[in-house]
Design a protein around this motif. Structure first.
Motif, PDB file in Angstrom:
ATOM      1  N   MET A   1       0.845  -1.174   0.000  1.00 15.89           N
ATOM      2  CA  MET A   1       0.000   0.000   0.000  1.00 15.89           C
ATOM      3  C   MET A   1       0.890   1.237   0.000  1.00 15.89           C
ATOM      4  SD  MET A   1      -2.714   1.235   2.853  1.00 15.89           S
ATOM      5  CE  MET A   1      -4.232   0.513   2.320  1.00 15.89           C
ATOM      6  N   ALA A   2       0.665   2.167  -0.895  1.00 19.41           N
ATOM      7  CA  ALA A   2       1.473   3.378  -1.001  1.00 19.41           C
ATOM      8  C   ALA A   2       1.118   4.357   0.114  1.00 19.41           C
ATOM      9  CB  ALA A   2       1.239   4.027  -2.358  1.00 19.41           C
ATOM     10  N   GLU A   3       2.149   5.025   0.617  1.00 20.22           N
ATOM     11  CA  GLU A   3       1.914   6.027   1.659  1.00 20.22           C
ATOM     12  C   GLU A   3       1.384   7.298   1.021  1.00 20.22           C
ATOM     13  OE1 GLU A   3       5.099   6.754   4.351  1.00 20.22           O
ATOM     14  OE2 GLU A   3       5.752   4.671   4.267  1.00 20.22           O
ATOM     15  N   GLN A   4       0.495   7.971   1.761  1.00 17.26           N
ATOM     16  CA  GLN A   4      -0.053   9.227   1.271  1.00 17.26           C
ATOM     17  C   GLN A   4       0.841  10.373   1.711  1.00 17.26           C
ATOM     18  OE1 GLN A   4      -4.010   9.555   2.732  1.00 17.26           O
ATOM     19  NE2 GLN A   4      -4.833   8.010   1.378  1.00 17.26           N
ATOM     20  N   ALA A   5       0.888  11.423   0.920  1.00 12.82           N
ATOM     21  CA  ALA A   5       1.662  12.611   1.293  1.00 12.82           C
ATOM     22  C   ALA A   5       1.002  13.269   2.501  1.00 12.82           C
ATOM     23  CB  ALA A   5       1.694  13.590   0.125  1.00 12.82           C
ATOM     24  N   PRO A   6       1.801  13.833   3.412  1.00  9.23           N
ATOM     25  CA  PRO A   6       1.202  14.482   4.580  1.00  9.23           C
ATOM     26  C   PRO A   6       0.376  15.683   4.166  1.00  9.23           C
ATOM     27  CG  PRO A   6       3.570  14.882   4.492  1.00  9.23           C
ATOM     28  CD  PRO A   6       3.241  13.913   3.404  1.00  9.23           C
ATOM     29  N   GLU A   7      -0.715  15.869   4.871  1.00  9.37           N
ATOM     30  CA  GLU A   7      -1.579  17.011   4.600  1.00  9.37           C
ATOM     31  C   GLU A   7      -1.061  18.221   5.365  1.00  9.37           C
ATOM     32  OE1 GLU A   7      -5.616  16.084   5.447  1.00  9.37           O
ATOM     33  OE2 GLU A   7      -5.547  14.184   4.389  1.00  9.37           O
ATOM     34  N   SER A   8      -1.521  19.400   4.991  1.00 11.89           N
ATOM     35  CA  SER A   8      -1.108  20.587   5.731  1.00 11.89           C
ATOM     36  C   SER A   8      -1.679  20.496   7.148  1.00 11.89           C
ATOM     37  CB  SER A   8      -1.587  21.857   5.035  1.00 11.89           C
ATOM     38  OG  SER A   8      -2.989  21.850   4.928  1.00 11.89           O
ATOM     39  N   PRO A   9      -0.956  21.038   8.135  1.00 14.30           N
ATOM     40  CA  PRO A   9      -1.371  20.908   9.525  1.00 14.30           C
ATOM     41  C   PRO A   9      -2.657  21.652   9.825  1.00 14.30           C
ATOM     42  CG  PRO A   9       0.562  22.296   9.317  1.00 14.30           C
ATOM     43  CD  PRO A   9       0.262  21.752   7.962  1.00 14.30           C
ATOM     44  N   GLU A  10      -3.269  21.262  10.948  1.00 17.61           N
ATOM     45  CA  GLU A  10      -4.497  21.922  11.386  1.00 17.61           C
ATOM     46  C   GLU A  10      -4.170  23.350  11.819  1.00 17.61           C
ATOM     47  OE1 GLU A  10      -6.422  19.707  14.430  1.00 17.61           O
ATOM     48  OE2 GLU A  10      -6.297  17.839  13.319  1.00 17.61           O
ATOM     49  N   PRO A  11      -5.095  24.288  11.645  1.00 20.43           N
ATOM     50  CA  PRO A  11      -4.839  25.668  12.064  1.00 20.43           C
ATOM     51  C   PRO A  11      -4.587  25.756  13.570  1.00 20.43           C
ATOM     52  CG  PRO A  11      -6.866  25.497  10.792  1.00 20.43           C
ATOM     53  CD  PRO A  11      -6.369  24.106  11.035  1.00 20.43           C
ATOM     54  N   ASP A  12      -3.819  26.775  13.961  1.00 22.45           N
ATOM     55  CA  ASP A  12      -3.547  27.063  15.366  1.00 22.45           C
ATOM     56  C   ASP A  12      -2.865  25.913  16.094  1.00 22.45           C
ATOM     57  OD1 ASP A  12      -4.792  29.589  15.082  1.00 22.45           O
ATOM     58  OD2 ASP A  12      -6.751  28.672  15.382  1.00 22.45           O
ATOM     59  N   SER A  13      -1.968  25.220  15.440  1.00 26.14           N
ATOM     60  CA  SER A  13      -1.265  24.119  16.088  1.00 26.14           C
ATOM     61  C   SER A  13       0.231  24.362  16.043  1.00 26.14           C
ATOM     62  CB  SER A  13      -1.609  22.799  15.399  1.00 26.14           C
ATOM     63  OG  SER A  13      -1.038  22.773  14.106  1.00 26.14           O
ATOM     64  N   ASP A  14       0.974  23.626  16.888  1.00 23.80           N
ATOM     65  CA  ASP A  14       2.426  23.713  16.853  1.00 23.80           C
ATOM     66  C   ASP A  14       2.955  23.261  15.498  1.00 23.80           C
ATOM     67  OD1 ASP A  14       2.569  24.635  19.453  1.00 23.80           O
ATOM     68  OD2 ASP A  14       2.888  22.649  20.303  1.00 23.80           O
ATOM     69  N   ALA A  15       2.293  22.289  14.914  1.00 20.79           N
ATOM     70  CA  ALA A  15       2.712  21.803  13.606  1.00 20.79           C
ATOM     71  C   ALA A  15       2.592  22.906  12.555  1.00 20.79           C
ATOM     72  CB  ALA A  15       1.884  20.586  13.203  1.00 20.79           C
ATOM     73  N   GLU A  16       1.561  23.722  12.667  1.00 18.20           N
ATOM     74  CA  GLU A  16       1.391  24.828  11.721  1.00 18.20           C
ATOM     75  C   GLU A  16       2.525  25.841  11.872  1.00 18.20           C
ATOM     76  OE1 GLU A  16      -1.746  27.886  12.230  1.00 18.20           O
ATOM     77  OE2 GLU A  16      -2.430  27.144  10.287  1.00 18.20           O
ATOM     78  N   ALA A  17       2.918  26.115  13.102  1.00 18.64           N
ATOM     79  CA  ALA A  17       4.018  27.049  13.332  1.00 18.64           C
ATOM     80  C   ALA A  17       5.315  26.492  12.756  1.00 18.64           C
ATOM     81  CB  ALA A  17       4.155  27.333  14.824  1.00 18.64           C
ATOM     82  N   LEU A  18       5.555  25.203  12.943  1.00 21.30           N
ATOM     83  CA  LEU A  18       6.750  24.576  12.393  1.00 21.30           C
ATOM     84  C   LEU A  18       6.713  24.603  10.867  1.00 21.30           C
ATOM     85  CD1 LEU A  18       9.365  23.019  12.760  1.00 21.30           C
ATOM     86  CD2 LEU A  18       8.004  20.923  12.890  1.00 21.30           C
ATOM     87  N   TYR A  19       5.565  24.315  10.299  1.00 18.46           N
ATOM     88  CA  TYR A  19       5.404  24.347   8.849  1.00 18.46           C
ATOM     89  C   TYR A  19       5.716  25.746   8.320  1.00 18.46           C
ATOM     90  CZ  TYR A  19       3.187  23.653   4.292  1.00 18.46           C
ATOM     91  OH  TYR A  19       2.942  23.573   2.953  1.00 18.46           O
ATOM     92  N   ALA A  20       5.228  26.785   9.012  1.00 14.23           N
ATOM     93  CA  ALA A  20       5.468  28.161   8.591  1.00 14.23           C
ATOM     94  C   ALA A  20       6.948  28.512   8.704  1.00 14.23           C
ATOM     95  CB  ALA A  20       4.633  29.120   9.423  1.00 14.23           C
ATOM     96  N   LEU A  21       7.598  28.037   9.760  1.00 18.85           N
ATOM     97  CA  LEU A  21       9.021  28.301   9.941  1.00 18.85           C
ATOM     98  C   LEU A  21       9.838  27.688   8.810  1.00 18.85           C
ATOM     99  CD1 LEU A  21      11.375  29.351  11.698  1.00 18.85           C
ATOM    100  CD2 LEU A  21      11.345  27.135  12.837  1.00 18.85           C
ATOM    101  N   ILE A  22       9.526  26.461   8.462  1.00 17.40           N
ATOM    102  CA  ILE A  22      10.247  25.786   7.383  1.00 17.40           C
ATOM    103  C   ILE A  22       9.977  26.484   6.051  1.00 17.40           C
ATOM    104  CG2 ILE A  22      10.414  23.636   6.065  1.00 17.40           C
ATOM    105  CD1 ILE A  22       9.938  22.189   8.775  1.00 17.40           C
ATOM    106  N   ALA A  23       8.717  26.884   5.828  1.00 23.70           N
ATOM    107  CA  ALA A  23       8.375  27.578   4.589  1.00 23.70           C
ATOM    108  C   ALA A  23       9.083  28.926   4.487  1.00 23.70           C
ATOM    109  CB  ALA A  23       6.864  27.772   4.504  1.00 23.70           C
TER     110      ALA A  23
END
Length: 59
Positions: A1-23
């Motif tokens: 089974m192929a892995e799916q690409a990660p979706e963008s993080p949920e709003p107002d989360s630590d993951a969103e802040a990390l995503y923004a930092l990397i971007a």
């Protein structure tokens, strides 16, 4: 089974802040240019506390 690409993080989360930092150019532990790099000089009291704390760890 192929892995799916990660979706963008949920709003107002630590993951969103990390995503923004990397971007914005952050990569691993390398911070982008807009991150401040000036810090207050450590005091003698602080360095003594750190030294005593490290000695407690090794004994």
């Amino acid at each position: 089974m192929a892995e799916q690409a990660p979706e963008s993080p949920e709003p107002d989360s630590d993951a969103e802040a990390l995503y923004a930092l990397i971007a914005a150019g952050g990569f691993w532990r390398i911070a982008p240019d807009w991150v401040p790099r000036q810090y207050a000089e450590p005091t003698r009291e602080l360095t003594d506390r750190v030294r005593h704390g490290l000695r407690r760890l090794i004994t």
